[in-house]
Design an enzyme around this catalytic site. Structure first.
Site, PDB file in Angstrom:
ATOM      1  N   CYS A   1       0.871  -1.189   0.000  1.00  0.00           N
ATOM      2  CA  CYS A   1       0.000   0.000   0.000  1.00  0.00           C
ATOM      3  C   CYS A   1       0.901   1.230   0.000  1.00  0.00           C
ATOM      4  CB  CYS A   1      -0.846   0.012   1.259  1.00  0.00           C
ATOM      5  SG  CYS A   1      -1.773  -1.489   1.512  1.00  0.00           S
TER       6      CYS A   1
ATOM      7  N   ARG B   1       1.298   1.775  -6.040  1.00  0.00           N
ATOM      8  CA  ARG B   1       1.498   0.772  -4.974  1.00  0.00           C
ATOM      9  C   ARG B   1       0.194   0.112  -4.562  1.00  0.00           C
ATOM     10  NH1 ARG B   1       6.268   1.059  -2.363  1.00  0.00           N
ATOM     11  NH2 ARG B   1       5.349   0.028  -0.566  1.00  0.00           N
TER      12      ARG B   1
ATOM     13  N   TRP C   1      -3.740  -1.646  -1.099  1.00  0.00           N
ATOM     14  CA  TRP C   1      -3.632  -2.857  -1.902  1.00  0.00           C
ATOM     15  C   TRP C   1      -4.025  -3.977  -0.950  1.00  0.00           C
ATOM     16  CZ3 TRP C   1      -3.008  -4.231  -6.828  1.00  0.00           C
ATOM     17  CH2 TRP C   1      -2.692  -5.535  -7.119  1.00  0.00           C
TER      18      TRP C   1
ATOM     19  N   ASN D   1       0.925  -0.102   6.062  1.00  0.00           N
ATOM     20  CA  ASN D   1       1.322  -0.855   4.864  1.00  0.00           C
ATOM     21  C   ASN D   1       2.072  -2.074   5.361  1.00  0.00           C
ATOM     22  OD1 ASN D   1       2.212  -1.851   2.425  1.00  0.00           O
ATOM     23  ND2 ASN D   1       4.014  -0.522   2.380  1.00  0.00           N
ATOM     24  N   GLY D   2       1.544  -3.271   5.058  1.00  0.00           N
ATOM     25  CA  GLY D   2       2.233  -4.493   5.492  1.00  0.00           C
ATOM     26  C   GLY D   2       1.217  -5.547   5.904  1.00  0.00           C
TER      27      GLY D   2
ATOM     28  N   GLU E   1       7.544 -19.821 -20.952  1.00  0.00           N
ATOM     29  CA  GLU E   1       7.421 -18.498 -20.323  1.00  0.00           C
ATOM     30  C   GLU E   1       8.531 -17.570 -20.828  1.00  0.00           C
ATOM     31  OE1 GLU E   1       5.300 -16.879 -18.907  1.00  0.00           O
ATOM     32  OE2 GLU E   1       6.338 -15.281 -17.869  1.00  0.00           O
TER      33      GLU E   1
ATOM     34  N   LYS F   1       7.919 -13.973 -22.703  1.00  0.00           N
ATOM     35  CA  LYS F   1       8.518 -12.718 -22.227  1.00  0.00           C
ATOM     36  C   LYS F   1       9.206 -11.994 -23.382  1.00  0.00           C
ATOM     37  CE  LYS F   1       6.826 -12.050 -19.230  1.00  0.00           C
ATOM     38  NZ  LYS F   1       5.835 -13.040 -18.970  1.00  0.00           N
TER      39      LYS F   1
ATOM     40  N   GLU G   1       6.689 -10.751 -26.267  1.00  0.00           N
ATOM     41  CA  GLU G   1       5.676  -9.725 -25.943  1.00  0.00           C
ATOM     42  C   GLU G   1       6.299  -8.359 -25.680  1.00  0.00           C
ATOM     43  OE1 GLU G   1       3.272 -10.021 -22.408  1.00  0.00           O
ATOM     44  OE2 GLU G   1       4.806 -11.169 -21.383  1.00  0.00           O
TER      45      GLU G   1
ATOM     46  N   HIS H   1      11.209 -33.725 -33.753  1.00  0.00           N
ATOM     47  CA  HIS H   1       9.965 -34.063 -34.471  1.00  0.00           C
ATOM     48  C   HIS H   1       9.536 -32.926 -35.383  1.00  0.00           C
ATOM     49  CE1 HIS H   1       9.607 -37.653 -32.032  1.00  0.00           C
ATOM     50  NE2 HIS H   1       9.916 -36.897 -30.982  1.00  0.00           N
TER      51      HIS H   1
ATOM     52  N   LYS I   1      -2.610  -4.874 -19.637  1.00  0.00           N
ATOM     53  CA  LYS I   1      -2.168  -5.600 -18.440  1.00  0.00           C
ATOM     54  C   LYS I   1      -3.209  -6.643 -18.039  1.00  0.00           C
ATOM     55  CE  LYS I   1       0.269  -6.881 -15.035  1.00  0.00           C
ATOM     56  NZ  LYS I   1       1.400  -7.792 -15.389  1.00  0.00           N
TER      57      LYS I   1
HETATM   58  C1  AGP Z   1       2.085 -12.156 -19.359  1.00  0.00           C
HETATM   59  O1  AGP Z   1       3.351 -11.524 -19.413  1.00  0.00           O
HETATM   60  C2  AGP Z   1       1.059 -11.437 -20.193  1.00  0.00           C
HETATM   61  N1  AGP Z   1       0.954 -10.089 -19.809  1.00  0.00           N
HETATM   62  C3  AGP Z   1      -0.265 -12.181 -20.287  1.00  0.00           C
HETATM   63  O2  AGP Z   1       0.000 -13.406 -20.946  1.00  0.00           O
HETATM   64  C4  AGP Z   1      -0.985 -12.519 -18.956  1.00  0.00           C
HETATM   65  O3  AGP Z   1      -0.261 -13.489 -18.258  1.00  0.00           O
HETATM   66  C5  AGP Z   1      -2.371 -13.096 -19.308  1.00  0.00           C
HETATM   67  O4  AGP Z   1      -3.115 -12.086 -19.973  1.00  0.00           O
HETATM   68  C6  AGP Z   1      -3.145 -13.580 -18.086  1.00  0.00           C
HETATM   69  O5  AGP Z   1      -3.379 -12.510 -17.222  1.00  0.00           O
HETATM   70  P1  AGP Z   1      -3.896 -12.828 -15.734  1.00  0.00           P
HETATM   71  O6  AGP Z   1      -2.818 -13.609 -15.055  1.00  0.00           O
HETATM   72  O7  AGP Z   1      -4.098 -11.477 -15.113  1.00  0.00           O
HETATM   73  O8  AGP Z   1      -5.160 -13.611 -15.837  1.00  0.00           O
END
Ligand code: AGP
Length: 614
Positions: A2, A27, A75, A101-102, A487, A491, A494, A510, A609
């Site tokens: 927070c 935050r 938060w 905060n904590g 993953e 990264k 994207e 394959h 996001k």
């Molecule tokens: C991950 O780096 C991406 N921003 C995206 O794949 C994300 O993980 C996905 O949209 C799922 O989001 P969520 O975990 O908030 O459900």
């Protein structure tokens, strides 16, 4: 995580507090509030759900005067975001106000004792317990507010950055910290308190960083005084800061993503806090404990998620099948929701989502609940839609993740799943005591291991320069590291917009092996001990075709290092927990390649996001 702000001096407090809260919204932003003591000594507390802008509207027409005040943007960790759980919290008498905060780990025990003493609580928060404990101590001993705060904190276990004011006192704020950040800005006859210097840099460049276990007596008529919990006065060290506001909000990092990568030791400590006993290594997840029978009778566990959360779910599947012998499936929520899946009432569906708002995942859990399955959430945002619509869950407690590319949420999700697998494996008797303790201890060591891996940052930054103009990447892993390969590829693509593909290492022959040439950098996760020879075979297959290898290896693995064109060393770790450690170099690699390409790292093109639409 927070944000807290405090002011005492000659100016009106409220405008300074609100401006500070706006700077701290990164935050946390699910609710906000302010408390001021006006010139007549009256304590006024105003708080509401929503962002700081909602609070500003709420304040319209109210007495928000006073030259002393505290403020908070939340938060949520305990208690959903609403007007009651918002801070500041005030004591039963209404005479003391506190912002926090904590996380107070032993708040339950303290709350029970206060309730035995006749205290009633308005909220579900751990913070309200603390303000009533302060009042109880002060009323029983007649001591000063500063003394009562110091004695109360002597009974608290957990993390806190707090600020406390009281009715009738227009000169003094008591502040204290343990594990959560706090800084005091020094003005002329005025003081500023905050979680982050960015929120008060407009008024001063002179700051005092409060240390763990310290209590600050901030009185506008006296020099700043700081004591420890044993009431011993500590040395005041003033630091001059001349960073920009933007740099300060990012903790001095150029991007939120890099800040979030580097705060993973701390965020994992928050994620683990109160869930593993550091002495006995016993693991407790309250959401599982309360629903033990549903988990134990589950004939199948289905993970539903998207993106990075789907990759984390693959690791969860491996952990639970490996340690608990419960059949698992991992479903893309977007596919699951439309393919008329078979869902049985004794299924457990685990929804994994950082934001808790992903439309496909939300739709998937609604289908699961309709079919009578027990739905468990692993989310980061407290009170989010998915968190509210699941039967129970575990929050990952890694604080707001601002960078679109998920980093600390991934490691938090995997860590919660590892704890879940330990709890279930022990309950089902499929996990022997020795392995349980070894893994629980390993989880406790993760923050330190990540700190170790982060020390590779400069090496990875240099390595990334080699690949600024690469057009494609391949990421390979086996076993627990296969999802890490996926993953790592996500990264990179994207945030750098370079195409990257993750594969099981053995799958290469394959088909994908046809892609190999000197133009294709190949990242190989090569830390798995028990299939070490297999990975070596895969690497040799690549070398034989002119491929260039970037390997992530366990420190001291000279054999694979010799076969690699570049290698990044990570400390030894149980294979089950290696994904948390091995994912860090891939986060850094993606970050530095994207920066070298001049990309908008925190807000990459076309991405949001939280994907709240289909
Ligand atoms: C991950 O780096 C991406 N921003 C995206 O794949 C994300 O993980 C996905 O949209 C799922 O989001 P969520 O975990 O908030 O459900």
């Amino acid at each position: 995580m927070c944000g807290i702000v405090g002011y005492v001096g000659d100016r009106q407090a409220c405008p300074i507090l609100l401006k500070g809260l706006h700077r701290l919204e990164y935050r946390g932003y699910d609710s906000a509030g302010v408390a001021m003591v006006n010139a007549g000594g009256q304590l006024n507390v105003y708080k509401c759900k929503g962002k700081v802008s909602a609070l500003e509207e709420y304040l319209d027409g109210k007495d928000a005067s006073g030259s002393i005040g505290i403020a908070h943007t939340r938060w949520a960790t305990h208690g959903i975001p609403d007007n009651v759980n918002a801070h500041p919290h005030y004591s039963q008498s209404g005479k003391i106000a506190l912002i926090h905060n904590g996380i107070i780990e032993n708040y339950r025990v303290l709350k029970d004792a206060l309730e035995m003493n006749g205290y009633k609580f308005r909220s579900e928060t751990d913070s309200e317990v603390l303000v009533n404990l302060i009042e109880c101590i002060r009323d029983n001993s007649g001591c000063s507010l500063a003394e009562a705060v110091r004695m109360a904190l002597g009974k608290v276990i957990g993390a806190y950055a707090i600020a406390v004011i009281e009715e009738g006192n227009t000169d003094e704020i008591i502040a204290a910290r343990q594990s959560s950040p706090m800084v005091i800005g020094l003005g002329k006859g005025e003081f500023f308190i905050s979680s982050d210097a960015a929120s008060i840099i407009d008024y001063t460049n002179d700051f005092v960083y409060v240390n763990d276990g310290e209590v600050a007596i901030v009185n506008r008529h006296e020099p700043l005084k700081i004591v420890n919990l044993e009431n011993k006065e500590t040395q005041i060290k003033v630091t001059k800061l001349d960073l920009s506001i933007s740099q300060l909000e990012k903790g001095g990092y150029p991007h939120f993503m890099l800040k979030e990568i580097f705060e993973q030791p701390e965020t994992l400590m928050d994620c683990i806090r109160g869930r593993i006993d550091p002495v006995s290594c016993d693991v407790t997840l309250s959401g599982v404990k309360l629903n033990r029978d549903r988990f134990l009778k589950a004939r199948r566990i289905i993970f539903v998620a998207c993106g990075t959360s789907w990759h984390a779910s693959l690791i969860g599947e491996h952990l639970i099948e490996d340690l608990c012998r419960i059949p698992c499936e991992v479903e893309y929520a977007s596919e699951f929701r439309y393919r008329n899946p078979v869902i049985n009432p004794d299924d457990v569906v685990i929804a994994v989502s950082q934001s808790g708002e992903t439309a496909d995942t939300l739709a998937a859990i609604r289908i699961a609940r309709k079919a009578g399955a027990f739905v468990y959430g692993i989310c980061n945002v407290v009170g989010s839609s998915i968190a509210r619509e699941t039967d129970s869950g575990s929050y990952i407690h890694v604080g707001p993740e601002i960078g679109v590319a998920s980093t600390k949420a991934f490691t938090g999700q995997v860590t919660v799943m590892a704890m879940l697998a330990l709890v279930l494996g022990k309950e089902k008797g499929t996990l022997d005591e020795g392995r349980y303790h070894e893994l629980a201890k390993g989880i406790l060591e993760l923050p330190e291991r990540i700190r170790d891996v982060l020390s590779n940052n400069s090496l990875i930054e240099n390595l990334a320069r080699t690949f600024t103009y690469a057009h494609n990447f391949m990421y390979l892993g086996r076993g627990y590291n296969y999802p890490v390969a996926l993953e790592g590829a996500l990264k990179l693509k994207e945030i750098s917009y370079i195409h990257a593909e993750g594969l099981p290492a053995a799958e290469m022959k394959h088909g994908p092996i046809a892609l190999i040439d000197i133009e294709l950098p190949i990242v190989v996760l090569a830390t798995s001990e028990h299939i070490h020879e297999k990975i070596i075979t895969n690497i040799e297959e690549i070398k034989a075709r002119g491929g260039r290898i970037i390997s992530v290896i366990t420190r001291g693995d000279s054999q694979i290092k010799a076969l690699s064109d570049w290698s990044i060393e990570v400390p030894p770790m149980a294979a089950e927990l290696m994904p948390v450690v091995a994912s860090i170099p891939l986060q850094l690699l993606a970050y530095h390649v994207a920066v070298n390409k001049g990309r908008n790292v925190d807000q990459p093109r076309n991405l949001a996001k939280s994907v709240t639409v289909e």
